[in-house]
Design a protein around this motif. Sequence first.
Motif, PDB file in Angstrom:
ATOM      1  N   LEU A 136       0.825  -1.208   0.000  1.00 25.44           N
ATOM      2  CA  LEU A 136       0.000   0.000   0.000  1.00 25.44           C
ATOM      3  C   LEU A 136       0.861   1.260   0.000  1.00 25.44           C
ATOM      4  O   LEU A 136       0.534   2.249  -0.667  1.00 25.44           O
ATOM      5  CB  LEU A 136      -0.950  -0.003   1.198  1.00 25.44           C
ATOM      6  CG  LEU A 136      -2.091  -1.015   1.141  1.00 25.44           C
ATOM      7  CD1 LEU A 136      -2.873  -0.993   2.447  1.00 25.44           C
ATOM      8  CD2 LEU A 136      -3.000  -0.732  -0.030  1.00 25.44           C
ATOM      9  N   PHE A 137       1.970   1.240   0.724  1.00 23.21           N
ATOM     10  CA  PHE A 137       2.875   2.391   0.748  1.00 23.21           C
ATOM     11  C   PHE A 137       3.479   2.627  -0.634  1.00 23.21           C
ATOM     12  O   PHE A 137       3.528   3.764  -1.105  1.00 23.21           O
ATOM     13  CB  PHE A 137       3.977   2.176   1.799  1.00 23.21           C
ATOM     14  CG  PHE A 137       4.960   3.290   1.856  1.00 23.21           C
ATOM     15  CD1 PHE A 137       4.623   4.496   2.439  1.00 23.21           C
ATOM     16  CD2 PHE A 137       6.234   3.143   1.307  1.00 23.21           C
ATOM     17  CE1 PHE A 137       5.526   5.534   2.487  1.00 23.21           C
ATOM     18  CE2 PHE A 137       7.138   4.178   1.349  1.00 23.21           C
ATOM     19  CZ  PHE A 137       6.797   5.380   1.941  1.00 23.21           C
ATOM     20  N   ILE A 138       3.912   1.567  -1.295  1.00 27.14           N
ATOM     21  CA  ILE A 138       4.503   1.704  -2.629  1.00 27.14           C
ATOM     22  C   ILE A 138       3.465   2.225  -3.623  1.00 27.14           C
ATOM     23  O   ILE A 138       3.758   3.111  -4.435  1.00 27.14           O
ATOM     24  CB  ILE A 138       5.100   0.356  -3.095  1.00 27.14           C
ATOM     25  CG1 ILE A 138       6.324   0.008  -2.245  1.00 27.14           C
ATOM     26  CG2 ILE A 138       5.462   0.395  -4.569  1.00 27.14           C
ATOM     27  CD1 ILE A 138       6.840  -1.402  -2.447  1.00 27.14           C
ATOM     28  N   ILE A 139       2.243   1.708  -3.554  1.00 30.57           N
ATOM     29  CA  ILE A 139       1.169   2.183  -4.439  1.00 30.57           C
ATOM     30  C   ILE A 139       0.896   3.665  -4.174  1.00 30.57           C
ATOM     31  O   ILE A 139       0.715   4.453  -5.102  1.00 30.57           O
ATOM     32  CB  ILE A 139      -0.104   1.332  -4.260  1.00 30.57           C
ATOM     33  CG1 ILE A 139       0.130  -0.062  -4.824  1.00 30.57           C
ATOM     34  CG2 ILE A 139      -1.305   1.991  -4.931  1.00 30.57           C
ATOM     35  CD1 ILE A 139      -0.994  -1.036  -4.519  1.00 30.57           C
ATOM     36  N   GLY A 140       0.890   4.055  -2.919  1.00 29.45           N
ATOM     37  CA  GLY A 140       0.668   5.459  -2.569  1.00 29.45           C
ATOM     38  C   GLY A 140       1.767   6.367  -3.099  1.00 29.45           C
ATOM     39  O   GLY A 140       1.488   7.451  -3.639  1.00 29.45           O
ATOM     40  N   VAL A 141       3.019   5.940  -2.975  1.00 31.05           N
ATOM     41  CA  VAL A 141       4.131   6.736  -3.494  1.00 31.05           C
ATOM     42  C   VAL A 141       4.038   6.852  -5.005  1.00 31.05           C
ATOM     43  O   VAL A 141       4.229   7.942  -5.580  1.00 31.05           O
ATOM     44  CB  VAL A 141       5.487   6.121  -3.053  1.00 31.05           C
ATOM     45  CG1 VAL A 141       6.646   6.761  -3.801  1.00 31.05           C
ATOM     46  CG2 VAL A 141       5.670   6.275  -1.551  1.00 31.05           C
ATOM     47  N   LEU A 142       3.732   5.754  -5.703  1.00 29.72           N
ATOM     48  CA  LEU A 142       3.593   5.801  -7.163  1.00 29.72           C
ATOM     49  C   LEU A 142       2.443   6.710  -7.587  1.00 29.72           C
ATOM     50  O   LEU A 142       2.548   7.436  -8.585  1.00 29.72           O
ATOM     51  CB  LEU A 142       3.398   4.386  -7.716  1.00 29.72           C
ATOM     52  CG  LEU A 142       4.607   3.445  -7.606  1.00 29.72           C
ATOM     53  CD1 LEU A 142       4.233   2.048  -8.079  1.00 29.72           C
ATOM     54  CD2 LEU A 142       5.777   3.990  -8.400  1.00 29.72           C
ATOM     55  N   TRP A 143       1.348   6.705  -6.833  1.00 32.05           N
ATOM     56  CA  TRP A 143       0.216   7.564  -7.152  1.00 32.05           C
ATOM     57  C   TRP A 143       0.595   9.030  -6.983  1.00 32.05           C
ATOM     58  O   TRP A 143       0.239   9.873  -7.808  1.00 32.05           O
ATOM     59  CB  TRP A 143      -0.977   7.208  -6.267  1.00 32.05           C
ATOM     60  CG  TRP A 143      -2.179   8.058  -6.540  1.00 32.05           C
ATOM     61  CD1 TRP A 143      -3.059   7.922  -7.569  1.00 32.05           C
ATOM     62  CD2 TRP A 143      -2.610   9.189  -5.787  1.00 32.05           C
ATOM     63  NE1 TRP A 143      -4.026   8.888  -7.493  1.00 32.05           N
ATOM     64  CE2 TRP A 143      -3.778   9.684  -6.412  1.00 32.05           C
ATOM     65  CE3 TRP A 143      -2.148   9.826  -4.648  1.00 32.05           C
ATOM     66  CZ2 TRP A 143      -4.456  10.795  -5.931  1.00 32.05           C
ATOM     67  CZ3 TRP A 143      -2.830  10.926  -4.167  1.00 32.05           C
ATOM     68  CH2 TRP A 143      -3.968  11.404  -4.812  1.00 32.05           C
ATOM     69  N   ILE A 144       1.328   9.362  -5.913  1.00 34.89           N
ATOM     70  CA  ILE A 144       1.759  10.741  -5.689  1.00 34.89           C
ATOM     71  C   ILE A 144       2.698  11.198  -6.799  1.00 34.89           C
ATOM     72  O   ILE A 144       2.580  12.317  -7.314  1.00 34.89           O
ATOM     73  CB  ILE A 144       2.421  10.880  -4.300  1.00 34.89           C
ATOM     74  CG1 ILE A 144       1.362  10.726  -3.196  1.00 34.89           C
ATOM     75  CG2 ILE A 144       3.139  12.211  -4.148  1.00 34.89           C
ATOM     76  CD1 ILE A 144       1.934  10.641  -1.807  1.00 34.89           C
ATOM     77  N   ILE A 145       3.631  10.327  -7.208  1.00 35.51           N
ATOM     78  CA  ILE A 145       4.530  10.664  -8.304  1.00 35.51           C
ATOM     79  C   ILE A 145       3.742  10.904  -9.588  1.00 35.51           C
ATOM     80  O   ILE A 145       4.018  11.859 -10.337  1.00 35.51           O
ATOM     81  CB  ILE A 145       5.598   9.554  -8.492  1.00 35.51           C
ATOM     82  CG1 ILE A 145       6.553   9.540  -7.295  1.00 35.51           C
ATOM     83  CG2 ILE A 145       6.357   9.734  -9.795  1.00 35.51           C
ATOM     84  CD1 ILE A 145       7.494   8.351  -7.276  1.00 35.51           C
ATOM     85  N   ASP A 146       2.746  10.085  -9.865  1.00 31.76           N
ATOM     86  CA  ASP A 146       1.916  10.245 -11.043  1.00 31.76           C
ATOM     87  C   ASP A 146       1.157  11.568 -10.998  1.00 31.76           C
ATOM     88  O   ASP A 146       1.059  12.265 -12.014  1.00 31.76           O
ATOM     89  CB  ASP A 146       0.947   9.062 -11.166  1.00 31.76           C
ATOM     90  CG  ASP A 146       0.147   9.102 -12.453  1.00 31.76           C
ATOM     91  OD1 ASP A 146       0.766   9.269 -13.529  1.00 31.76           O
ATOM     92  OD2 ASP A 146      -1.091   8.964 -12.370  1.00 31.76           O
ATOM     93  N   GLN A 147       0.618  11.930  -9.839  1.00 31.08           N
ATOM     94  CA  GLN A 147      -0.089  13.189  -9.705  1.00 31.08           C
ATOM     95  C   GLN A 147       0.826  14.385  -9.895  1.00 31.08           C
ATOM     96  O   GLN A 147       0.439  15.394 -10.495  1.00 31.08           O
ATOM     97  CB  GLN A 147      -0.780  13.278  -8.316  1.00 31.08           C
ATOM     98  CG  GLN A 147      -1.896  12.266  -8.122  1.00 31.08           C
ATOM     99  CD  GLN A 147      -3.017  12.458  -9.125  1.00 31.08           C
ATOM    100  OE1 GLN A 147      -3.442  13.555  -9.412  1.00 31.08           O
ATOM    101  NE2 GLN A 147      -3.486  11.348  -9.688  1.00 31.08           N
ATOM    102  N   LEU A 148       2.073  14.276  -9.405  1.00 35.72           N
ATOM    103  CA  LEU A 148       3.022  15.363  -9.583  1.00 35.72           C
ATOM    104  C   LEU A 148       3.403  15.516 -11.047  1.00 35.72           C
ATOM    105  O   LEU A 148       3.566  16.636 -11.556  1.00 35.72           O
ATOM    106  CB  LEU A 148       4.270  15.116  -8.731  1.00 35.72           C
ATOM    107  CG  LEU A 148       4.065  15.261  -7.219  1.00 35.72           C
ATOM    108  CD1 LEU A 148       5.319  14.844  -6.472  1.00 35.72           C
ATOM    109  CD2 LEU A 148       3.678  16.685  -6.873  1.00 35.72           C
TER     110      LEU A 148
END
Length: 153
Positions: A136-148
């Motif tokens: 879940l942490f890795i998915i969250g980090v990837l989602w934040i990077i995608d949003q940025l």
Amino acid sequence: MDHVEAYKSLPGWLQRLLPFISIVLSLLAFSYVFYRYTQGDLELVHWLRIIIFSIIGTVLLFSAVTFVFNKEEAWKLFIGGLTLIPILLLLQLFLLILRVIRIVLQSIFQGSVPEPIRMFIENYPSKFDIIILGVLFIIGVLWIIDQLKKSKK
């Protein structure tokens, strides 16, 4: 959106079924009231539930009767009856908070940790929980990077 506009935006078949739905929900509310009333040893909480469910049942039944004369007003009564449900949920939340406070106070005065809390502390986090939290942490980090990346474009 106004209640009348909400009613008019409903499909025609749902508008015609409104009194039947109201009667069914009213019967369910009254059956719960009857069931709870026939139980012995009613506490204050049960009486509050009986009162709230009686009000819901009465308003929904009145909504079904009103449907014959004024469909929009019946819709307002139907919605009004259903808006009492969050009060029941708030009552349950209040009871949960009181129960937790009681358990905490009992454990403080007894000097021991309650069994469910002790088991939670001993068993958490397991290896499986750590894997799930990591994913879940890795998915969250990837989602934040995608949003940025999207915001820079």
